[in-house]
Design a protein around this motif. Structure first.
Motif, PDB file in Angstrom:
ATOM      1  N   ARG A 110       0.855  -1.126   0.214  1.00 38.26           N
ATOM      2  CA  ARG A 110      -0.322   0.170   0.256  1.00 38.26           C
ATOM      3  C   ARG A 110       0.449   1.523   0.337  1.00 38.26           C
ATOM      4  NH1 ARG A 110      -3.466  -0.910   5.126  1.00 38.26           N
ATOM      5  NH2 ARG A 110      -2.559  -1.581   5.818  1.00 38.26           N
ATOM      6  N   ALA A 158      -4.977  -7.095  -9.949  1.00 39.20           N
ATOM      7  CA  ALA A 158      -3.937  -7.284  -8.362  1.00 39.20           C
ATOM      8  C   ALA A 158      -3.304  -8.658  -9.354  1.00 39.20           C
ATOM      9  CB  ALA A 158      -5.046  -7.195  -7.629  1.00 39.20           C
ATOM     10  N   THR A 161      -3.933  -6.757  -3.564  1.00 37.51           N
ATOM     11  CA  THR A 161      -4.205  -5.612  -2.865  1.00 37.51           C
ATOM     12  C   THR A 161      -5.200  -5.408  -1.378  1.00 37.51           C
ATOM     13  OG1 THR A 161      -6.066  -6.341  -3.966  1.00 37.51           O
ATOM     14  CG2 THR A 161      -5.314  -5.187  -5.449  1.00 37.51           C
ATOM     15  N   ASN A 180      -3.404   1.030  -3.328  1.00 38.21           N
ATOM     16  CA  ASN A 180      -3.401  -0.065  -4.192  1.00 38.21           C
ATOM     17  C   ASN A 180      -2.815  -0.101  -5.334  1.00 38.21           C
ATOM     18  OD1 ASN A 180      -4.085  -2.412  -2.652  1.00 38.21           O
ATOM     19  ND2 ASN A 180      -6.516  -1.889  -2.224  1.00 38.21           N
TER      20      ASN A 180
END
Length: 297
Positions: A148, A217, A239, A160
């Motif tokens: 993050r 992701a 994520t 993300n």
């Protein structure tokens, strides 16, 4: 000088041949012979040769002072992915889609040879760090990371979809033929293993207040077995929740995953994870680390 003399001799020989040919031909009546074209002899030019420039070493970075780029840390200043998608491999024998395995601690940079903002480790949660490649500039690879850039309460746009540039000298080439797409509206998961596309139902996705992140992701490679829990088998995604800062208190994370469940709720009810049946997870379990997972709907 030897080359000049040799060139001059060749030119004279050529003139001699022309003269001989002219002597053997019928002479034109009352037309004077044309003067031969001048022969220009170019003097040799000496060129000093230089060695090819060497590839400069990456700028030094004190890795001991940098935060770790992994699921457990928040690292400000990480670039986004700027709409880029996973690159196709130059070597298809490794798999259609390009990934790399990090083999030693390497600086994560904001640009090729740019400022270092963190250190990418060779292990993430005890598995080899395997990252999708989205761009390449010479020795420099731009990779997606499972980190993050900010907590949702700080700046959800930075939570993300983060990336960094790393030195390819610190990686091994790899790849995957797999790709996965979750459709939250249709409540399906599409799994393409490179030869067959499977469209399968899911049990649940994120609720309206805690949606499944709609940014690319990837499978981190961590496979958890938690028998007796509400999440017996878990495949971690890169994520994290975009509405909850922390819901896993021991790790301080809000990671999302594709997992089986003992819960009965169905539809848009989860904290962002994708809940599936055992048959679906049996298939997805086979996908290599670095496989990209997109979410639509």
């Amino acid at each position: 000088m030897a080359r000049t003399r040799l060139t001059a001799r060749s030119a004279l020989a050529a003139l001699a041949v022309l003269a001989l040919a002219g002597a053997c031909a019928d002479a034109p009546a009352a037309t004077p012979a044309a003067a031969p074209a001048p022969v220009v002899v170019t003097a040799p030019v000496a060129v000093e040769k230089a060695a090819a420039p060497t590839v400069p070493a990456p700028p030094a970075a004190d890795l001991s002072t940098l935060p770790v780029i992994d699921l457990l840390h928040v690292v400000p200043g990480l670039p986004g992915i700027d709409g880029l998608t996973q690159r196709e491999n130059a070597d298809p024998s490794l798999g259609r889609w390009q990934t790399v395995v990090v083999v030693r601690d390497t600086a994560g940079r904001v640009a090729p040879a740019g400022a270092a903002v963190g250190v990418v480790p060779p292990l993430t949660l005890e598995v080899r760090t395997t990252l999708p490649v989205i761009d390449q500039r010479g020795r420099w690879l731009r990779v997606m990371v499972a980190t993050r850039g900010a907590l949702p309460s700080q700046d959800v746009a930075q939570t993300n979809g983060r990336s960094v540039w790393i030195d390819s000298a610190d990686t091994e080439p790899a790849g995957t033929d797999w790709s996965i797409q979750v459709d939250t509206a249709a409540q399906t998961i599409t799994v393409d293993d490179g030869t067959t596309t499977h469209v399968l139902p899911v049990k649940a996705t994120g609720a309206p207040g805690t949606p499944t992140p709609h940014v690319p992701a990837f499978l981190v490679g961590t496979r958890w077995l938690q028998p007796g829990s509400t999440t017996p088998r878990v495949l971690l995604l890169s994520t994290q929740s975009e509405s909850i800062d922390h819901y896993d208190k021991p790790t301080g994370t809000a990671v999302t995953a594709i997992h089986t469940t003992t819960l009965r709720g169905a539809g848009a009810v989860s904290n962002g994870c994708v809940r599936v049946g055992d048959d679906v997870l049996d298939l997805v379990w086979q996908a290599p680390a670095g496989t990209v997972v997109t979410t639509v709907g």
